[in-house]
Scaffold this motif. Structure first.
Motif, PDB file in Angstrom:
ATOM      1  N   ASN A  49       0.822  -1.207   0.000  1.00  0.00           N
ATOM      2  CA  ASN A  49       0.000   0.000   0.000  1.00  0.00           C
ATOM      3  C   ASN A  49       0.861   1.264   0.000  1.00  0.00           C
ATOM      4  N   GLY A  50       0.436   2.259  -0.771  1.00  0.00           N
ATOM      5  CA  GLY A  50       1.125   3.539  -0.808  1.00  0.00           C
ATOM      6  C   GLY A  50       2.260   3.617  -1.800  1.00  0.00           C
ATOM      7  N   LEU A  51       2.252   2.737  -2.790  1.00  0.00           N
ATOM      8  CA  LEU A  51       3.281   2.769  -3.830  1.00  0.00           C
ATOM      9  C   LEU A  51       3.095   3.978  -4.734  1.00  0.00           C
ATOM     10  N   LEU A  56       4.949   0.876  -8.805  1.00  0.00           N
ATOM     11  CA  LEU A  56       3.965  -0.100  -9.275  1.00  0.00           C
ATOM     12  C   LEU A  56       4.360  -0.639 -10.652  1.00  0.00           C
ATOM     13  N   ALA A  57       4.826   0.234 -11.520  1.00  0.00           N
ATOM     14  CA  ALA A  57       5.275  -0.194 -12.853  1.00  0.00           C
ATOM     15  C   ALA A  57       6.440  -1.173 -12.730  1.00  0.00           C
ATOM     16  N   GLU A  58       7.366  -0.869 -11.834  1.00  0.00           N
ATOM     17  CA  GLU A  58       8.524  -1.747 -11.654  1.00  0.00           C
ATOM     18  C   GLU A  58       8.109  -3.102 -11.089  1.00  0.00           C
ATOM     19  N   LYS A  59       7.270  -3.100 -10.060  1.00  0.00           N
ATOM     20  CA  LYS A  59       6.841  -4.363  -9.440  1.00  0.00           C
ATOM     21  C   LYS A  59       6.021  -5.228 -10.399  1.00  0.00           C
ATOM     22  N   SER A  60       5.282  -4.593 -11.311  1.00  0.00           N
ATOM     23  CA  SER A  60       4.430  -5.344 -12.227  1.00  0.00           C
ATOM     24  C   SER A  60       5.100  -5.624 -13.570  1.00  0.00           C
ATOM     25  N   SER A  66       0.878   2.015 -19.878  1.00  0.00           N
ATOM     26  CA  SER A  66      -0.161   1.006 -19.641  1.00  0.00           C
ATOM     27  C   SER A  66      -0.609   1.026 -18.182  1.00  0.00           C
ATOM     28  N   ILE A  67       0.309   1.354 -17.274  1.00  0.00           N
ATOM     29  CA  ILE A  67      -0.056   1.487 -15.861  1.00  0.00           C
ATOM     30  C   ILE A  67      -1.054   2.631 -15.703  1.00  0.00           C
ATOM     31  N   THR A  68      -0.791   3.749 -16.348  1.00  0.00           N
ATOM     32  CA  THR A  68      -1.692   4.904 -16.253  1.00  0.00           C
ATOM     33  C   THR A  68      -3.087   4.541 -16.734  1.00  0.00           C
ATOM     34  N   ARG A  69      -3.188   3.862 -17.871  1.00  0.00           N
ATOM     35  CA  ARG A  69      -4.505   3.468 -18.397  1.00  0.00           C
ATOM     36  C   ARG A  69      -5.227   2.551 -17.424  1.00  0.00           C
ATOM     37  N   SER A  70      -4.511   1.560 -16.899  1.00  0.00           N
ATOM     38  CA  SER A  70      -5.129   0.622 -15.956  1.00  0.00           C
ATOM     39  C   SER A  70      -5.551   1.330 -14.673  1.00  0.00           C
ATOM     40  N   LEU A  71      -4.713   2.221 -14.169  1.00  0.00           N
ATOM     41  CA  LEU A  71      -5.068   2.952 -12.953  1.00  0.00           C
ATOM     42  C   LEU A  71      -6.293   3.827 -13.166  1.00  0.00           C
ATOM     43  N   ASP A  72      -6.385   4.446 -14.347  1.00  0.00           N
ATOM     44  CA  ASP A  72      -7.572   5.256 -14.664  1.00  0.00           C
ATOM     45  C   ASP A  72      -8.833   4.400 -14.582  1.00  0.00           C
ATOM     46  N   ILE A  73      -8.779   3.222 -15.167  1.00  0.00           N
ATOM     47  CA  ILE A  73      -9.934   2.305 -15.168  1.00  0.00           C
ATOM     48  C   ILE A  73     -10.266   1.855 -13.752  1.00  0.00           C
ATOM     49  N   LEU A  74      -9.249   1.460 -12.994  1.00  0.00           N
ATOM     50  CA  LEU A  74      -9.477   0.973 -11.632  1.00  0.00           C
ATOM     51  C   LEU A  74      -9.973   2.088 -10.710  1.00  0.00           C
TER      52      LEU A  74
END
Length: 142
Positions: A49-51, A56-60, A66-74
């Motif tokens: 929590n709090g990344l 988050l991009a590095e861990k995934s 693509s992280i930005t798009r997914s975060l927008d959706i979530l």
């Protein structure tokens, strides 16, 4: 020269794609309205929590766009939120919302079933060895 079908890295990639397709079909049947990659992001956020978005991009192992798009959706689904950090307003800390926590809790048993299915027929020792080998490949390639 080895045929492509017998190259370990190709087999790992094919196995990963097969697992994603299987699980995505199951998620779609259950009406989750979420992708495997989005689920992975939710789980990473839950566990760390709090990344920041970069962490988050590095861990995934995904790129920033693509992280930005997914975060927008979530975020639109109210599963997570991004809060600007006081020291740098351009950087955000990402955390689960109560809805995101409930979504994970409600659906974790299905994910655990899929994980178990993928390892059917393997002994504990084989699973341990496989993990060690995969981590060694990752280390060799990094």
């Amino acid at each position: 020269m080895d045929r492509l079908e017998s190259v370990i890295l190709f087999l790992i990639d094919q196995t990963s794609k097969t697992a994603k397709r299987f699980t995505q079909r199951e998620l779609d049947k259950k009406g989750w309205d979420i992708t495997i990659d989005q689920w992975v992001l939710l789980k990473i956020v839950e566990e760390s929590n709090g990344l920041s978005q970069n962490e988050l991009a590095e861990k995934s192992s995904r790129d920033g766009a693509s992280i930005t798009r997914s975060l927008d959706i979530l975020e639109k689904k109210h599963y997570l939120e991004r809060k600007a950090t006081p020291e740098d307003r351009r950087q955000y800390k990402i955390s689960l919302t109560p809805e995101g926590q409930a979504f994970i809790a409600k659906n974790m048993s299905l994910v655990n079933k899929h994980r178990a299915k993928s390892l059917e027929g393997f002994s504990s020792e084989e699973i341990k060895s496989l993990k060690e080998m995969l981590l060694r490949i990752q280390k060799n390639m990094s």
